[in-house]
Design a protein around this motif. Sequence first.
Motif, short mmCIF file in Angstrom:
data_model
loop_
_atom_site.label_atom_id
_atom_site.label_comp_id
_atom_site.label_asym_id
_atom_site.label_seq_id
_atom_site.Cartn_x
_atom_site.Cartn_y
_atom_site.Cartn_z
N TYR A 1 0.86 -1.18 0.00
CA TYR A 1 0.00 0.00 0.00
C TYR A 1 0.90 1.23 0.00
O TYR A 1 1.82 1.32 0.80
CB TYR A 1 -0.87 0.04 1.25
CG TYR A 1 -2.01 -0.97 1.27
CD1 TYR A 1 -3.13 -0.80 0.47
CD2 TYR A 1 -1.97 -2.07 2.12
CE1 TYR A 1 -4.18 -1.71 0.50
CE2 TYR A 1 -3.02 -2.99 2.16
CZ TYR A 1 -4.12 -2.79 1.35
OH TYR A 1 -5.16 -3.68 1.38
N THR B 1 3.32 0.54 2.91
CA THR B 1 3.09 -0.60 3.81
C THR B 1 3.09 -1.88 3.00
O THR B 1 2.30 -2.03 2.06
CB THR B 1 1.71 -0.47 4.50
OG1 THR B 1 1.63 0.80 5.12
CG2 THR B 1 1.49 -1.57 5.52
N ALA C 1 1.97 -5.37 2.75
CA ALA C 1 0.94 -6.16 3.43
C ALA C 1 1.07 -7.66 3.13
O ALA C 1 0.88 -8.48 4.01
CB ALA C 1 -0.44 -5.66 3.05
N PRO D 1 -2.74 -13.18 12.54
CA PRO D 1 -2.84 -12.07 13.48
C PRO D 1 -3.59 -10.88 12.88
O PRO D 1 -3.61 -10.70 11.66
CB PRO D 1 -1.37 -11.67 13.71
CG PRO D 1 -0.56 -12.79 13.18
CD PRO D 1 -1.38 -13.51 12.18
N SER D 2 -4.18 -10.10 13.76
CA SER D 2 -4.92 -8.91 13.33
C SER D 2 -3.99 -7.98 12.54
O SER D 2 -2.85 -7.78 12.92
CB SER D 2 -5.45 -8.24 14.60
OG SER D 2 -6.05 -7.06 14.27
N GLY D 3 -4.48 -7.46 11.43
CA GLY D 3 -3.70 -6.51 10.64
C GLY D 3 -2.65 -7.15 9.74
O GLY D 3 -1.83 -6.45 9.15
N CYS D 4 -2.66 -8.49 9.61
CA CYS D 4 -1.59 -9.12 8.83
C CYS D 4 -1.86 -9.07 7.33
O CYS D 4 -0.95 -9.22 6.52
CB CYS D 4 -1.34 -10.55 9.30
SG CYS D 4 -2.57 -11.74 8.74
N GLY D 5 -3.11 -8.87 6.93
CA GLY D 5 -3.39 -8.78 5.50
C GLY D 5 -4.49 -9.71 5.01
O GLY D 5 -4.63 -9.93 3.80
N LYS D 6 -5.31 -10.23 5.91
CA LYS D 6 -6.34 -11.21 5.52
C LYS D 6 -7.41 -10.57 4.61
O LYS D 6 -7.74 -11.12 3.56
CB LYS D 6 -7.02 -11.80 6.78
CG LYS D 6 -6.04 -12.49 7.71
CD LYS D 6 -6.72 -13.07 8.94
CE LYS D 6 -7.31 -12.07 9.90
NZ LYS D 6 -6.33 -11.16 10.56
N SER D 7 -7.92 -9.41 5.04
CA SER D 7 -8.95 -8.76 4.20
C SER D 7 -8.36 -8.33 2.87
O SER D 7 -9.05 -8.36 1.84
CB SER D 7 -9.53 -7.54 4.92
OG SER D 7 -10.15 -7.93 6.11
N THR D 8 -7.10 -7.95 2.88
CA THR D 8 -6.43 -7.57 1.64
C THR D 8 -6.48 -8.74 0.64
O THR D 8 -6.76 -8.54 -0.54
CB THR D 8 -4.97 -7.16 1.93
OG1 THR D 8 -4.99 -6.07 2.85
CG2 THR D 8 -4.23 -6.76 0.67
N ARG E 1 2.33 -9.31 9.53
CA ARG E 1 2.54 -8.52 8.33
C ARG E 1 4.03 -8.30 8.04
O ARG E 1 4.77 -8.00 8.98
CB ARG E 1 1.82 -7.17 8.53
CG ARG E 1 1.73 -6.32 7.30
CD ARG E 1 0.94 -5.06 7.57
NE ARG E 1 1.53 -4.23 8.61
CZ ARG E 1 2.55 -3.43 8.40
NH1 ARG E 1 3.10 -3.34 7.22
NH2 ARG E 1 3.04 -2.71 9.38
P1 ADP Z 1 -6.46 -7.97 8.44
O1 ADP Z 1 -7.72 -8.14 7.65
O2 ADP Z 1 -5.61 -9.20 8.53
O3 ADP Z 1 -6.73 -7.41 9.80
P2 ADP Z 1 -5.87 -5.95 6.40
O4 ADP Z 1 -5.76 -6.72 5.14
O5 ADP Z 1 -7.09 -5.15 6.62
O6 ADP Z 1 -5.55 -6.90 7.67
O7 ADP Z 1 -4.63 -4.92 6.46
C1 ADP Z 1 -3.27 -5.35 6.37
C2 ADP Z 1 -2.34 -4.17 6.54
O8 ADP Z 1 -2.48 -3.28 5.44
C3 ADP Z 1 -2.65 -3.35 7.80
O9 ADP Z 1 -1.42 -2.97 8.37
C4 ADP Z 1 -3.41 -2.16 7.29
O10 ADP Z 1 -3.16 -1.03 8.08
C5 ADP Z 1 -2.85 -1.99 5.88
N1 ADP Z 1 -3.88 -1.47 4.99
C6 ADP Z 1 -5.08 -2.05 4.70
N2 ADP Z 1 -5.77 -1.33 3.81
C7 ADP Z 1 -5.01 -0.25 3.52
C8 ADP Z 1 -5.15 0.89 2.65
N3 ADP Z 1 -6.23 1.04 1.90
N4 ADP Z 1 -4.13 1.79 2.62
C9 ADP Z 1 -3.03 1.62 3.35
N5 ADP Z 1 -2.80 0.59 4.18
C10 ADP Z 1 -3.77 -0.34 4.27
#
Ligand code: ADP
Length: 255
Positions: free
Chosen positions: A14, A21, A23, A42-49, A212
């Motif tokens: 990102y 960042t 991810a 772990p939370s914030g590792c990139g799952k939703s991404t 992450r």
């Molecule tokens: P998870 O779903 O595992 O909690 P995310 O996939 O939401 O994690 O996010 C992974 C990392 O990417 C996080 O550190 C988050 O802050 C960063 N991130 C997610 N979306 C964005 C974005 N649109 N812009 C910048 N950083 C992002």
Amino acid sequence: MVDKVTVSNICMNYHSIKSSTKALENICFSVKDGEFLSIVGPSGCGKSTILNIIAGLLPPSYGHVYIDGELINNVSTKIGYMFQKDQLFDWLTVWDNILLGLKIQHKLTDEKVTTVKQLLKDYNLWNFINHHPSELSGGMRQRVALIRTLALNPDVLLLDEPFSALDYQTRLNISDEIYKILKKQNKTIIMVTHDLSEAISMSNRIIVLSNRPAKVRKEMSINFGPEYDSPLKCREAPKFRLYFNELWEELNSLC
Ligand code: ADP
Ligand code: MG
């Protein structure tokens, strides 16, 4: 079995004006037709991404996603996506919320309407079609969101922590119910969850991600045997604790 979804060497960075960042790093996995795969990490590792990339909503920095062998570079009608929040529109009734996607995709046929009516009856929502989402319980809202997604008849369903807003008892019941719906329709499912018991009780396979930038740390096949045919039953199986301990140790070793 053929691969339904292939995630090949996905990397994601990102960028913003101030920072970058990283991810995801070289994420590779595949999902078979009809398989239920869970992703934990772990939370914030990139799952939703990962889910956003598979859905075609976010282009990866590197790598490719294939559905049925075809490269995905846009939103595909083969994919249904259920977000953590149910994303129902409060100013629309249950009925209009469910039909919205079909209307947008110009797929609102008599046949579809009949299918939707049947789903609403099967899942005890028929008496609520003229209600607004704010008048429903969390479990009912989640079922409406699922019917809305299923109405579009996707082959692949992406579920991002779909039960996390529900209380514990509702969560167990709804996940059992939704599992049965999805299995009956032979959908291919990729679910993100931070609840290890949920992942073990519902999945054929679990992928564990690192901190992450996420890498695939471990893949674990889950097999309880044919007599354990629902998530609630799987929780009773003697093997359940063994799987849980294995996952727990893997996740704790990341800390
Ligand atoms: P998870 O779903 O595992 O909690 P995310 O996939 O939401 O994690 O996010 C992974 C990392 O990417 C996080 O550190 C988050 O802050 C960063 N991130 C997610 N979306 C964005 C974005 N649109 N812009 C910048 N950083 C992002
Ligand atoms: Mg997330």
